[in-house]
Scaffold this motif. Structure first.
Motif, mmCIF file in Angstrom:
data_model
loop_
_atom_site.group_PDB
_atom_site.id
_atom_site.type_symbol
_atom_site.label_atom_id
_atom_site.label_comp_id
_atom_site.label_asym_id
_atom_site.label_seq_id
_atom_site.Cartn_x
_atom_site.Cartn_y
_atom_site.Cartn_z
ATOM 1 N N HIS A 22 0.828 -1.203 0.000
ATOM 2 C CA HIS A 22 0.000 0.000 0.000
ATOM 3 C C HIS A 22 0.868 1.262 0.000
ATOM 4 C CE1 HIS A 22 -3.378 2.490 2.103
ATOM 5 N NE2 HIS A 22 -3.487 2.570 0.797
ATOM 6 N N ALA A 23 1.894 1.262 0.835
ATOM 7 C CA ALA A 23 2.768 2.436 0.915
ATOM 8 C C ALA A 23 3.469 2.673 -0.418
ATOM 9 C CB ALA A 23 3.794 2.261 2.044
ATOM 10 N N VAL A 24 3.899 1.572 -1.062
ATOM 11 C CA VAL A 24 4.551 1.706 -2.371
ATOM 12 C C VAL A 24 3.562 2.293 -3.382
ATOM 13 C CG1 VAL A 24 5.537 0.411 -4.315
ATOM 14 C CG2 VAL A 24 6.264 -0.098 -1.971
ATOM 15 N N ALA A 25 2.333 1.822 -3.334
ATOM 16 C CA ALA A 25 1.313 2.346 -4.255
ATOM 17 C C ALA A 25 1.061 3.829 -3.982
ATOM 18 C CB ALA A 25 0.024 1.547 -4.115
ATOM 19 N N ASN A 26 1.026 4.191 -2.718
ATOM 20 C CA ASN A 26 0.789 5.597 -2.387
ATOM 21 C C ASN A 26 1.953 6.494 -2.815
ATOM 22 O OD1 ASN A 26 -1.772 5.288 -1.335
ATOM 23 N ND2 ASN A 26 -1.024 4.822 0.737
ATOM 24 N N ALA A 27 3.155 5.911 -2.887
ATOM 25 C CA ALA A 27 4.317 6.694 -3.308
ATOM 26 C C ALA A 27 4.416 6.787 -4.827
ATOM 27 C CB ALA A 27 5.593 6.068 -2.739
ATOM 28 N N THR A 28 3.958 5.718 -5.521
ATOM 29 C CA THR A 28 4.278 5.615 -6.951
ATOM 30 C C THR A 28 3.080 5.360 -7.854
ATOM 31 O OG1 THR A 28 4.542 3.225 -6.751
ATOM 32 C CG2 THR A 28 6.520 4.562 -6.405
ATOM 33 N N GLY A 29 1.968 4.930 -7.284
ATOM 34 C CA GLY A 29 0.838 4.499 -8.105
ATOM 35 C C GLY A 29 0.964 3.067 -8.592
ATOM 36 N N LEU A 30 2.098 2.395 -8.240
ATOM 37 C CA LEU A 30 2.302 1.002 -8.673
ATOM 38 C C LEU A 30 1.778 0.037 -7.617
ATOM 39 C CD1 LEU A 30 6.054 0.887 -9.735
ATOM 40 C CD2 LEU A 30 4.086 0.595 -11.255
ATOM 41 N N TRP A 31 0.986 -0.931 -8.043
ATOM 42 C CA TRP A 31 0.550 -1.974 -7.109
ATOM 43 C C TRP A 31 1.367 -3.225 -7.380
ATOM 44 C CZ3 TRP A 31 -2.700 -1.002 -3.124
ATOM 45 C CH2 TRP A 31 -3.461 0.178 -3.183
ATOM 46 N N ILE A 32 2.151 -3.639 -6.395
ATOM 47 C CA ILE A 32 2.973 -4.851 -6.539
ATOM 48 C C ILE A 32 2.139 -6.024 -6.042
ATOM 49 C CG2 ILE A 32 5.153 -5.979 -5.931
ATOM 50 C CD1 ILE A 32 5.718 -3.365 -7.322
ATOM 51 N N ASP A 33 1.743 -6.916 -6.944
ATOM 52 C CA ASP A 33 0.858 -8.014 -6.560
ATOM 53 C C ASP A 33 1.601 -9.317 -6.278
ATOM 54 O OD1 ASP A 33 -1.334 -6.358 -6.772
ATOM 55 O OD2 ASP A 33 -1.738 -6.876 -8.866
ATOM 56 N N GLU A 34 2.907 -9.323 -6.526
ATOM 57 C CA GLU A 34 3.690 -10.525 -6.255
ATOM 58 C C GLU A 34 4.819 -10.192 -5.294
ATOM 59 O OE1 GLU A 34 5.347 -13.886 -9.127
ATOM 60 O OE2 GLU A 34 6.749 -12.214 -8.993
ATOM 61 N N LEU A 35 4.891 -10.958 -4.203
ATOM 62 C CA LEU A 35 5.948 -10.714 -3.220
ATOM 63 C C LEU A 35 7.222 -11.467 -3.629
ATOM 64 C CD1 LEU A 35 3.854 -10.999 0.055
ATOM 65 C CD2 LEU A 35 4.501 -8.936 -1.219
ATOM 66 N N PRO A 36 8.383 -11.035 -3.155
ATOM 67 C CA PRO A 36 8.599 -9.814 -2.379
ATOM 68 C C PRO A 36 8.598 -8.565 -3.264
ATOM 69 C CG PRO A 36 10.685 -10.921 -2.752
ATOM 70 C CD PRO A 36 9.624 -11.802 -3.346
ATOM 71 N N ILE A 37 8.399 -7.419 -2.591
ATOM 72 C CA ILE A 37 8.452 -6.127 -3.276
ATOM 73 C C ILE A 37 9.929 -5.775 -3.411
ATOM 74 C CG2 ILE A 37 7.755 -3.703 -3.167
ATOM 75 C CD1 ILE A 37 5.976 -4.624 -0.677
ATOM 76 N N THR A 38 10.496 -5.922 -4.588
ATOM 77 C CA THR A 38 11.921 -5.614 -4.726
ATOM 78 C C THR A 38 12.096 -4.250 -5.369
ATOM 79 O OG1 THR A 38 11.983 -6.678 -6.877
ATOM 80 C CG2 THR A 38 12.552 -8.043 -4.987
ATOM 81 N N ALA A 39 13.267 -3.684 -5.163
ATOM 82 C CA ALA A 39 13.606 -2.405 -5.794
ATOM 83 C C ALA A 39 13.478 -2.534 -7.305
ATOM 84 C CB ALA A 39 15.017 -1.994 -5.398
ATOM 85 N N GLU A 40 13.884 -3.701 -7.811
ATOM 86 C CA GLU A 40 13.828 -3.935 -9.250
ATOM 87 C C GLU A 40 12.396 -3.829 -9.778
ATOM 88 O OE1 GLU A 40 15.316 -7.751 -10.261
ATOM 89 O OE2 GLU A 40 15.187 -7.407 -12.424
ATOM 90 N N LYS A 41 11.462 -4.471 -9.069
ATOM 91 C CA LYS A 41 10.063 -4.422 -9.511
ATOM 92 C C LYS A 41 9.558 -2.979 -9.540
ATOM 93 C CE LYS A 41 8.758 -8.990 -7.856
ATOM 94 N NZ LYS A 41 8.133 -9.745 -6.758
ATOM 95 N N ILE A 42 9.947 -2.200 -8.513
ATOM 96 C CA ILE A 42 9.475 -0.807 -8.443
ATOM 97 C C ILE A 42 10.123 0.020 -9.554
ATOM 98 C CG2 ILE A 42 9.475 1.292 -7.040
ATOM 99 C CD1 ILE A 42 9.386 -0.575 -4.555
ATOM 100 N N ALA A 43 11.444 -0.107 -9.694
ATOM 101 C CA ALA A 43 12.150 0.696 -10.696
ATOM 102 C C ALA A 43 11.661 0.358 -12.100
ATOM 103 C CB ALA A 43 13.656 0.473 -10.577
#
Lengths: 760, 160
Positions: free
Chosen positions: A731-752
Motif C-alpha cells: 500500500h505504501a509503495v502504491a501511495n508513493a508511486t501508483g504502482l501496485w505490486i501483486d507478487e511478493l517480495p516487493i523488490t527495488a527492481e520491480k518498483i524501478a
C-alpha cells in the motif's frame, strides 16, 4: 493482578543469555551415530538401481538404508490431531522421488567425515521423469505427483491423487453474483505469495536412543511431542508404547517444527541398530527440504457502493503444497476465513480453493498459516478499492470493519465476543500521524515518503479440536510443579503459564516449577501451534489450579477438624474464619506425604468450541527512491488486541518479531526455482532474512479487549502479528508511486522497472 | 597437527585435523554456547573472541588459533549474566539460540565503544541475525544496560 499481565522475566532467560547447554545438540549422547541423508538431484524420478556396497566399506559406516529397507505403509509428517486432514502420502524412503532434495538413502556412521564420504560414493541410477513445476498447471495434469495406489486421505477434504489434488472446497453465503452486479464498483486483483522459510536460527534436529526397557527415546526440537509419537509409530510400524518423545529448549519454531521434518530418520536408525543416533539438518537442507509457507495465488473480488459500503467479497485460492500434503488441506482455509471475516455485514461472500501437488519442496505450517497470504490479497484489494473511490483507506475500514458483538458468517458464524480492532485502528493512526502523512509527500530529492495500512486477525486454537492439559501438584515446602505438554519455543509459555498458575494459587512465581514436555510425563496437549497455548493450555492451567485449591482447602480443613465449607485457602494457609484456626500450606504438603489417601495433584484438560480472534492494525511509513526503487522503512506501528496480555513484555516482543518476519516476507525473502526444479535460495546468502539494519524502527502498543472465555481474558498473540507488513508495504509503495505490486517480495527492481514502464 | 592455545583462561594442547573448524573444536571441548546457524558466515551465532577480537568460529580453521587465546561465553559468564539480564528484562532473549553470539559481539562493542549511538549499535551488531525478537527489544536492552552503566559512573564497560 499480581502475576498475570505483569512483565516478568522468562524462567529460562538467564540460562539462555549465558549460553547454557540446553538445546538438543548440547544434550545429545556423545556416542551418537551421525545420520545424514542422500537427496535426489531430480524433481521427479524413479530409482532404478542403488548401489551402497562401496560406501558400506568405508570405516565407520554403520548402516545405509534405501527404499528397499523401510516399511511400506504411508503416513504424513504433519503434526495434527488424528485423523489428520493431511493425506498419508509419505514413506521414510520412496523409490519414487518427487522433488530436488527428496531423501534417497539414510547413512549412519561414527564420524561425520565417514558419512560425508559415503554420501559421495553411493551410486544411484534414476529414471528421470517429467516434473510438474508450475502450480497453475498441476490440477488434472497428466503427470501425477502421487500415482501410487497406497496414497490415502483420511478426511473428506476434497483430495484426489489422480488429479494432483491435495484438497478442494467451496463455501458461500448470499447470492454473490447478483450482489456484485448490483454494486457501484467491483475491484479485482490476483496476488502471488512465495514459499517463505521460517528460518528459525536452530535448524531441524533430533537425537534418539534406547532406554533400559528397549524403548525408543526421541529428544527433538519439536512443537508437537505427542504428534511426533504417532508419526514415528506410523512410519516405523512400531507401537506407540515403544516410543517416548521429549523436547529440550527449542531454537525457534514458527510452525516449522509442527511438522516432523527430521525425526523419522534417526528414529529408524536407532530402532534398527539399537545405537544412539542424531541428525542435524544443515541450513541448506533446512532451506531446500523442510516445511515452508504454502505458495499461494489468491484472486479477490470486492463489490462496494460509491459511499464506501463493502457488500460482497469473493476469494479463490490456489495453494501449492509441493510434493507432499503436510498442512495442505488446512492452511488454505485460513486464506478466506481470516480475511473475509474482517469485514462486517456482507450481503454475500464466496470462498473456494484448490490445493495442488507439484514437484517442489513440500510446504507446511508457518506462522499465519494461510491467513498471511489471504490477508495480503484481501487487504491490498481493500486498499485498491479505497484508491478507486478516492476515499481514505482508514475511513473505508472504519466504515466496514468487524466490531465487538458482530456475528462473523465467514468465520464459522462465531461472534466477535472481544474485539478492540476499532481502538487498534484509531491508535495506530494517531501513532503514525496518518492524517498528516497520507498518502505521500515528495521530498524534492527524488524521494517520496508515504504511508500504508492493513488489518489482521487470526484465531486462538482450533475450535473443537485442540486440547491443552495441565497437571499441577503440591510438593514439600508448599511449592508446586506445573506439568504441561505445550512447547515453549522461545515464546515464553513455560513462564506465562506459570504466571497463570501463580495468580490462581496466590503464590510466588518462584514457587512454580514448570516441566515441559515429555510424552511419558506430560498430560496430553495437541502441541504449540494454531496460536493455542495461551488460550487453550492457559485455560487448562486455570481449571487445574482451581481444583487443586479445592483439594488443598479440603485437606487443610480435614487437618483442622472442620468441614471444607468452613475453611478458606489464601495461598499460604488454610484457615477457619469463625475460629481463626489455621494450618500452613507447608504443613499441609508435609502431611500429604504421610498416611494420605488423596493426591494433592490435579490434571485438567481444556478445549474450546470457539476460536476467539486476536486483531491487529499495522501502519508503515516508508521513504522510496524513485530512481532506484529502493525502500527504507522509517516507522512501523503495530497495535494489537490479544485480549489480556499474560505478559506484556513477551506480547510486545512477539509482535515486534512477527512484524520483522513479515517485513522479511514483504521485502526480501524470495524463493526461486531453476527450470529443472532446483531451489536457488538455499542459504542465508541467497535467502535474505532481515538484519537489524533492514526493518526500520518498530513501535508496538497493545489495545486490550477482554475475552470472557480465555484465561484472565487472554486470546492469542503468536500469529496475528505477521500478517500486516505485506499489504501495508504494498500500500505504501502504491501511495508513493501508483504502482501496485501483486507478487511478493516487493523488490527495488520491480518498483524501478514498474516506474520505467509507467513513463513509457 | 599439535596446537597450543589458551581457551577461556586455561592452556589447552590438542592434536587437531588440518580441516577442523574452530566451532567444532570448541563444541568438542565443552563450549556449547557456540552455535551454528548457517554454514555461510551470515548469522553471527558462532561469534567467539580470538585474542580479544570477535571472529566467526565457523569460518576459522582451528590450527589458526595456535599460540593464541580464544574466549567463548563460557569464559565470560559474569559479563554475560550482567548484560544478558537487561536483554531478559525486555523478554528479548526469546528462543535464546542466537543469544551467545549476539552477546559476545555486544561485549566486543562495549569494549570498543562504551557509548554507542543507536545507529552504531545496529551497525556493529548487523551481522548477528535473530529471527524471534525483531531486534527492537535487544536495542532497548542494550540502551538500558548502557544507561545503568552510566548511572553507576562506569565509563568503560566490560573490562577485560
Amino acid at each position: 493482578m499480581q502475576y498475570v499481565n505483569q512483565p516478568v522475566m522468562k524462567k529460562d532467560a538467564m540460562a539462555l543469555v549465558t549460553g547454557q547447554p540446553v538445546f538438543m545438540d548440547d544434550l545429545a549422547p556423545a556416542d551418537c551415530l551421525i545420520v545424514k541423508l542422500l537427496r535426489s538431484p531430480h524433481a521427479n524420478a524413479m530409482i532404478e538401481e542403488i548401489r551402497t556396497d562401496a560406501a558400506m566399506r568405508i570405516p565407520g559406516i554403520e548402516a545405509i538404508y534405501t527404499w528397499k529397507d523401510v516399511p511400506q505403509q504411508r503416513f504424513t509428517l504433519a503434526g495434527q490431531t488424528y485423523p489428520e486432514p493431511s493425506p498419508y502420502d509419505r514413506l521414510i524412503l520412496d523409490r519414487h522421488v518427487r522433488f530436488v532434495g527428496d531423501p534417497v538413502a539414510i547413512v549412519a556412521g561414527t564420524t561425520e567425515k565417514a558419512v560425508d564420504r559415503a554420501l559421495k560414493i553411493i551410486k544411484v541410477k534414476y529414471q528421470v521423469l517429467e516434473p510438474v513445476l508450475d502450480f497453475h498447471t498441476a490440477k488434472d495434469n497428466p503427470v501425477l505427483v502421487h500415482p501410487e495406489e497406497s496414497w490415502k486421505s483420511l478426511c473428506p477434504v476434497g483430495a484426489d491423487n489422480k488429479r494432483n489434488l491435495c484438497a478442494a472446497d467451496f463455501s458461500e453465503e448470499g447470492d454473490l453474483d447478483s450482489v456484485l452486479s448490483d454494486c457501484d464498483l467491483v475491484v479485482e486483483g490476483t496476488y502471488h505469495t512465495k514459499a517463505n522459510q521460517q528460518a528459525m536460527m536452530e535448524t531441524f534436529r533430533t537425537c534418539c536412543y534406547l532406554d533400559t526397557y528397549g524403548r525408543l527415546n526421541i529428544l527433538s526440537s519439536t512443537q508437537i511431542i505427542f504428534h511426533v509419537r504417532r508419526i514415528v509409530s506410523n512410519a516405523l510400524g512400531i507401537p506407540k508404547s515403544k516410543i517416548r518423545v521429549s523436547k529440550p529448549r527449542i531454537g525457534g519454531g514458527f510452525g516449522a517444527k509442527q511438522t516432523a521434518v527430521c525425526e523419522i530418520y534417526p528414529a529408524f536408525v536407532t530402532w534398527m541398530t539399537k545405537k544412539p543416533s542424531k541428525i542435524i539438518f544443515s541450513r541448506e537442507e533446512s532451506q531446500i527440504a523442510s516445511s515452508p509457507r504454502h505458495e499461494m495465488e489468491v484472486k479477490v473480488r470486492i463489490g462496494a457502493m460509491n459511499d464506501g459500503k463493502i457488500r460482497a467479497i469473493d476469494v479463490y485460492t490456489l495453494s501449492n503444497t509441493g510434493a507432499y500434503g503436510e498442512h495442505g488441506p488446512t492452511t488454505v482455509g485460513l486464506s478466506g476465513h481470516k480475511s473475509i471475516s474482517l469485514y462486517r455485514n456482507l450481503e454475500a461472500y464466496r470462498f473456494a480453493y484448490d490445493v495442488v501437488y507439484t514437484n517442489e519442496m513440500s510446504a507446511g505450517a508457518y506462522r499465519g498459516y494461510g491467513a498471511t497470504q489471504g490477508l495480503f490479497a484481501v487487504e491490498t484489494t481493500v486498499n485498491k478499492l479505497a484508491a478507486r473511490l478516492h476515499m481514505d483507506p482508514v475511513k473505508l475500514r472504519e466504515q466496514n470493519m468487524v466490531r465487538e458483538g458482530d456475528e462473523m458468517p465467514s468465520y464459522y458464524h462465531e461472534t466477535a465476543t472481544s474485539c478492540a480492532l476499532d481502538r487498534c485502528l484509531s491508535r495506530a493512526k494517531e501513532m503514525i500521524g496518518w492524517d498528516e502523512k497520507f498518502p505521500c509527500r515528495d521530498m524534492g530529492n527524488g524521494k517520496v515518503r508515504s504511508v500504508g495500512v492493513a488489518m489482521s486477525m487470526q484465531g486462538s486454537g482450533i475450535s473443537g479440536v485442540d486440547v491443552g492439559s495441565a497437571t499441577i501438584k503440591l510438593n514439600d515446602d508448599g511449592i508446586y510443579t506445573l506439568m504441561i505438554g505445550a512447547a515453549d519455543m522461545g515464546t515464553g509459555c513455560d513462564t506465562t503459564l506459570a504466571q497463570v498458575a501463580a495468580e490462581c494459587l496466590d503464590c510466588s512465581l518462584d514457587d512454580i516449577t514448570v516441566f515441559s514436555a515429555d510424552t511419558d510425563l506430560s498430560p496430553y496437549d495437541s502441541g504449540s501451534y494454531a496460536s493455542s497455548t495461551a488460550y487453550i493450555t492457559g485455560g487448562a492451567v486455570v481449571k487445574a489450579c482451581e481444583k487443586l485449591r479445592e483439594k488443598i482447602t479440603q485437606k487443610g480443613a480435614e487437618l483442622l477438624g472442620y468441614s471444607a465449607s468452613d475453611a478458606e485457602f489464601d495461598g499460604k494457609e488454610v484457615f477457619c474464619n469463625a475460629t481463626g484456626a489455621s494450618v500452613s500450606l507447608t504443613d499441609i504438603a508435609i502431611r500429604s506425604m504421610a498416611g494420605n489417601h488423596e493426591a494433592l495433584q490435579v490434571t485438567e484438560a481444556n478445549s474450546s468450541p470457539t476460536s476467539p480472534p486476536p486483531f491487529m492494525v499495522g501502519m508503515v511509513e516508508i521513504e522510496l527512491d524513485k530512481e532506484t526503487g529502493s525502500i527504507d522503512i522509517l516507522d512501523y506501528v503495530g497495535v494489537v488486541d490479544c485480549g489480556t496480555p499474560l505478559n506484556p513484555n513477551l506480547a510486545r516482543v512477539q509482535t515486534e518479531g512477527g512484524i520483522a518476519q513479515g517485513i522479511g516476507m514483504a521485502l526480501y525473502e524470495d524463493i526461486q526455482y531453476t527450470p529443472k526444479g532446483q531451489l536457488m535460495n538455499n542459504s542465508f546468502m541467497q535467502y535474505k532474512i532481515p538484519s537489524r539494519m533492514d526493518v526500520g524502527r518498530i513501535r508496538v502498543e497493545l489495545e486490550s479487549s477482554y475475552e470472557q472465555s480465555g484465561p484472565f481474558g487472554a486470546k492469542s498473540i503468536g500469529e496475528v502479528v505477521i500478517n500486516t507488513p505485506s499489504p501495508a508495504l504494498v500500500h505504501a509503495v502504491a501511495n508513493a508511486t501508483g504502482l501496485w505490486i501483486d507478487e511478493l517480495p516487493i523488490t527495488a527492481e520491480k518498483i524501478a522497472m514498474g516506474l520505467l514502464e509507467h513513463e513509457n | 597437527m599439535m596446537i597450543k592455545l589458551n581457551l577461556n583462561g586455561k592452556p589447552v594442547t590438542a592434536d587437531v585435523a588440518e580441516d577442523s573448524l574452530l566451532i567444532d573444536f570448541l563444541r568438542d571441548h565443552g563450549c556449547y554456547s557456540v552455535k551454528r546457524g548457517c554454514e555461510t558466515s551470515n548469522c553471527g551465532l558462532c561469534t567467539v573472541f580470538l585474542d580479544g577480537k570477535p571472529v566467526l568460529s565457523c569460518s576459522l580453521l582451528t590450527v589458526r588459533t595456535d599460540g593464541k587465546s580464544v574466549q567463548t561465553l563460557e569464559g565470560l559468564q559474569e559479563e554475560a549474566a550482567e548484560f544478558g539480564a537487561f536483554i531478559a528484562r525486555q523478554g528479548a532473549e526469546q528462543c535464546g539460540f542466537c543469544n551467545p553470539g549476539m552477546i559476545m559481539n555486544a561485549i566486543a562493542m562495549f569494549r570498543e565503544n562504551p557509548d554507542p549511538t543507536d545507529e552504531e549499535i545496529m551497525e556493529y551488531l548487523a551481522g548477528n541475525l535473530c529471527r524471534c525478537s525483531g531486534y527492537e527489544g535487544q536495542l532497548r536492552g542494550i540502551r538500558a544496560f548502557l544507561d545503568y552503566k552510566k548511572s553507576k559512573g562506569e565509563t568503560s564497560v566490560c573490562n577485560m
